[in-house]
Design an enzyme around this catalytic site. Structure first.
Site, PDB file in Angstrom:
ATOM      1  N   ASP A 187      69.601  -7.633  40.740  1.00 29.51           N
ATOM      2  CA  ASP A 187      69.362  -6.348  41.083  1.00 29.51           C
ATOM      3  C   ASP A 187      70.470  -5.709  41.858  1.00 29.51           C
ATOM      4  OD1 ASP A 187      68.756  -3.822  40.913  1.00 29.51           O
ATOM      5  OD2 ASP A 187      66.668  -3.889  42.318  1.00 29.51           O
ATOM      6  N   LEU A 193      69.858 -28.060  30.988  1.00 31.59           N
ATOM      7  CA  LEU A 193      68.846 -26.803  31.704  1.00 31.59           C
ATOM      8  C   LEU A 193      68.759 -25.900  30.430  1.00 31.59           C
ATOM      9  CD1 LEU A 193      68.584 -24.857  34.170  1.00 31.59           C
ATOM     10  CD2 LEU A 193      71.136 -24.000  33.256  1.00 31.59           C
ATOM     11  N   HIS A 224      77.911  -4.318  36.425  1.00 31.99           N
ATOM     12  CA  HIS A 224      77.232  -5.155  35.418  1.00 31.99           C
ATOM     13  C   HIS A 224      78.493  -6.275  35.044  1.00 31.99           C
ATOM     14  CE1 HIS A 224      73.969  -2.530  35.680  1.00 31.99           C
ATOM     15  NE2 HIS A 224      74.368  -1.655  34.652  1.00 31.99           N
TER      16      HIS A 224
END
Ligand code: FPP
Length: 229
Positions: free
Chosen positions: A16, A127, A33
């Site tokens: 955020d 991962l 972003h």
């Protein structure tokens, strides 16, 4: 970096503060972003380095459609570019890409890119990187209820978990939220029952590997009792 004594197996992150970061710098929100994508890469690398096995990132919520058309379409295009550009690196580093959310309203080029990336990275074993796109925890739970009812199976926790988007993931051990907001915002509501929470004031584009490692160290000192004594 010193060795962290107890590395969480699954870390989830609410990334955020991109918009505020950009506005503070006199830039358009979308620049936040764009900067956020670079941080995603850094934290994915850090996770591999330290031995986190599952990393789940909240990229777009079911509520994010309320933003301006410009911002929504920028974000959806950004996902296409970021995923496409990132595939070779994911393969090189044995990272398997996974997505959770309701993909039906997403534009076809994005859905195709997601499908392609999943296929290309399916043999990754270091991962599992899960990106939540058009994800909402309440929606996920309601959809799982519908599916389990339709299946005719016994309704118990073990069977129910199979119908969540996260059926193939362990519950998160640690959830981090950046930008100082102290809420969950509909992320992984069912899965975080015993997850350790960590809130940092740092805005996502300013988040670093160093801070990530500090948070993992903090996590390793916590005592988790899962309701026991
Ligand atoms: C929240 O900040 C962030 C988002 C809604 C988008 C997160 C997306 C990225 C970081 C790109 C990730 C890319 C991939 C491929 C995973 P905000 O806009 O709500 O910030 P604000 O609260 O300051 O307005």
């Amino acid at each position: 970096m010193d060795k962290i004594s107890s590395v969480p197996k699954h870390v989830a992150i609410i990334m955020d503060g991109n918009g505020r970061w950009a506005v503070e710098k006199g830039l358009k929100r979308i620049e936040g972003h764009r900067a956020g994508v670079k941080v995603v890469k850094e934290i994915v690398e850090a996770s591999v380095e330290v031995g986190v096995k599952y990393l789940t990132l909240y990229a777009f919520s079911t509520e994010n459609w309320k933003r301006s058309t410009e911002e929504v379409s920028f974000l959806l295009n950004l996902f296409v570019d970021a995923i496409q550009n990132y595939i070779p690196e994911l393969k090189e580093n044995s990272i398997k890409l996974n997505f959770i959310g309701d993909f039906s309203p997403l534009p076809m080029p994005l859905r195709k890119t997601m499908e392609y990336a999943i296929k290309e990275t399916e043999s990754g074993s270091k991962l599992v990187l899960t990106i939540a796109i058009n994800y909402g925890g309440r929606h996920e739970i309601v959809e799982a209820c519908k599916k389990i009812c339709k299946s005719g199976e016994d309704i118990n926790e073990t069977n129910f978990l199979k119908y969540l988007y996260t059926f193939n993931l362990p519950d998160p051990d640690l959830l981090i939220r950046t930008s100082g907001e102290m809420r969950i915002s509909n992320f992984l509501l069912f899965q975080i029952a015993y997850t350790e929470l960590y809130f940092t004031k740092t805005l996502w584009p300013d988040f670093t590997k160093e801070e990530f490692f500090k948070i993992l160290e903090d996590f390793s000192k916590r005592e988790r009792r899962f309701g026991g004594v």
